[in-house]
Design an enzyme around this catalytic site. Structure first.
Site, PDB file in Angstrom:
ATOM      1  N   HIS A 275       0.828  -1.204   0.000  1.00  0.00           N
ATOM      2  CA  HIS A 275       0.000   0.000   0.000  1.00  0.00           C
ATOM      3  C   HIS A 275       0.865   1.257   0.000  1.00  0.00           C
ATOM      4  O   HIS A 275       1.703   1.448   0.884  1.00  0.00           O
ATOM      5  CB  HIS A 275      -0.888  -0.031   1.248  1.00  0.00           C
ATOM      6  CG  HIS A 275      -1.940   1.007   1.290  1.00  0.00           C
ATOM      7  ND1 HIS A 275      -2.246   1.718   2.432  1.00  0.00           N
ATOM      8  CD2 HIS A 275      -2.805   1.451   0.338  1.00  0.00           C
ATOM      9  CE1 HIS A 275      -3.246   2.541   2.189  1.00  0.00           C
ATOM     10  NE2 HIS A 275      -3.593   2.409   0.925  1.00  0.00           N
TER      11      HIS A 275
ATOM     12  N   HIS B 231      -1.857  11.304  -1.946  1.00  0.00           N
ATOM     13  CA  HIS B 231      -3.151  10.755  -1.535  1.00  0.00           C
ATOM     14  C   HIS B 231      -4.178  11.845  -1.268  1.00  0.00           C
ATOM     15  O   HIS B 231      -5.291  11.809  -1.785  1.00  0.00           O
ATOM     16  CB  HIS B 231      -2.985   9.891  -0.281  1.00  0.00           C
ATOM     17  CG  HIS B 231      -4.280   9.345   0.234  1.00  0.00           C
ATOM     18  ND1 HIS B 231      -5.089  10.043   1.120  1.00  0.00           N
ATOM     19  CD2 HIS B 231      -4.924   8.183  -0.032  1.00  0.00           C
ATOM     20  CE1 HIS B 231      -6.162   9.321   1.377  1.00  0.00           C
ATOM     21  NE2 HIS B 231      -6.092   8.188   0.698  1.00  0.00           N
TER      22      HIS B 231
END
Length: 252
Positions: free
Chosen positions: A11, A53
Site C-alpha cells: 500500500h 493521496h
C-alpha cells in the site's frame, strides 16, 4: 482477462514504514520482497500526473493548500519525506513517469488509484489512463502486466474506459451498494477492490461468477488475511509489508 497480478500488494509503496507515495517507499517495500505496489495519482494544475493521496498538501509535505491548484514546478520542490522521519527529509513528490520507470525497470506491477482533485474526475481519469498507456507501451524492458487503474470515482473510471479501454480497471468500494456488481460491469471493470470487512464468501463468489476478481484493502491483521485467502481472495493490499511475506501464505 488472464489475471497477472500477485496476491500481495504494498500500500502506497511501503505502507507506513516510509513516506507514502514516494520512490523511497517503493524501494523500501521492494526490500521486503514485494513486487506489486499501490499508489495514488492526481494532476497538478498544469496537468502533470504525480503521486499524492490527500487533496491538500499539509499532512504529507511541507506545502499548503490544494495540491491540484498548484503548478508542478512548485510541487516538485516540496519535501514529501520530512513529515515521516528525519532520515527521509527532502524526499520529493514523484511523477507518475518516475514511478513507472522504477517499476518497469524492475519488472514490478502497479495498481494506480486515480485520486482526482474534486471537480476534475473526468479529466484526471482520462489523462492518467493515457499517460499510463504511453509509459507502458514505450518500456524497453521485457513485457510486464499493465497497470491496474482503480478509483472510488465512477466518473474517473468512465473517462479512463473511454480514453484507454484496453487498460484494466477496478472499482473501489468503501460500502457495498446493492447494485455495485452491475455498476462495476457497466464500467467494464476487471475487479472490485473493497474494504476488507465488506468481503465474505458470498460476495467473493458473486464477483467471480460475474467474471471479476476480488481484492481487499487495507489488510494488516493476519487473521483477516487468512480468512480472505481461505475464501479465495485475489489480492490483498497491505501496510504491513514487514509482517506479511509477499509469497504464498501468511506470515506474521
Amino acid at each position: 482477462m488472464n489475471w497477472p497480478y500477485p496476491l500481495w500488494i504494498a500500500h502506497r509503496g511501503a505502507g507506513r514504514l516510509a513516506p507514502e507515495n514516494t520512490l523511497a517507499a517503493f524501494r523500501h517495500g521492494a526490500g521486503f520482497g514485494y513486487r506489486a505496489f499501490e499508489c495514488d495519482v492526481k494532476l497538478s494544475r498544469d496537468g502533470q500526473p504525480f503521486l499524492l493521496h490527500d487533496a491538500t498538501l499539509e499532512r504529507t509535505t511541507d506545502g499548503q493548500g490544494v495540491a491540484g491548484e498548484q503548478e508542478w514546478a512548485a510541487l516538485s520542490r516540496l519535501d514529501a519525506g520530512g513529515w515521516h522521519s528525519r532520515s527521509y527529509a527532502g524526499e520529493p513528490l514523484p511523477t507518475l513517469e518516475a514511478i513507472a520507470s522504477y517499476v518497469l525497470r524492475n519488472g514490478f506491477v502497479l495498481n494506480v488509484e486515480i485520486k482526482p482533485t474534486p471537480g476534475t474526475e473526468g479529466l484526471t481519469g482520462a489523462v492518467v489512463s493515457r499517460r499510463c498507456a504511453q509509459l507502458w507501451a514505450t518500456s524497453r524492458t521485457p513485457p510486464v502486466a499493465p497497470p491496474l487503474l482503480t478509483s472510488f470515482q465512477s466518473a474517473a473510471l468512465q473517462a479512463a474506459l473511454a480514453a484507454q479501454p484496453e487498460l484494466p480497471r477496478g472499482l473501489l468500494l468503501e460500502h457495498w451498494p446493492e447494485d455495485c456488481l452491475a455498476h462495476a460491469q457497466a464500467l467494464q471493470c476487471s475487479a472490485v477492490v473493497a474494504q476488507y470487512a465488506l468481503l465474505d464468501r458470498a460476495r467473493i463468489e458473486a464477483l467471480h461468477a460475474a467474471g471479476m476478481k476480488a481484492l481487499a484493502y487495507t489488510v494488516n491483521d493476519p487473521a483477516e488475511a487468512r480468512r480472505l485467502i481461505a475464501l479465495g481472495i485475489d489480492g490483498l493490499i497491505t501496510d504491513a509489508v514487514d509482517h506479511f511475506s509477499p509469497g504464498p501464505g501468511v506470515h506474521d
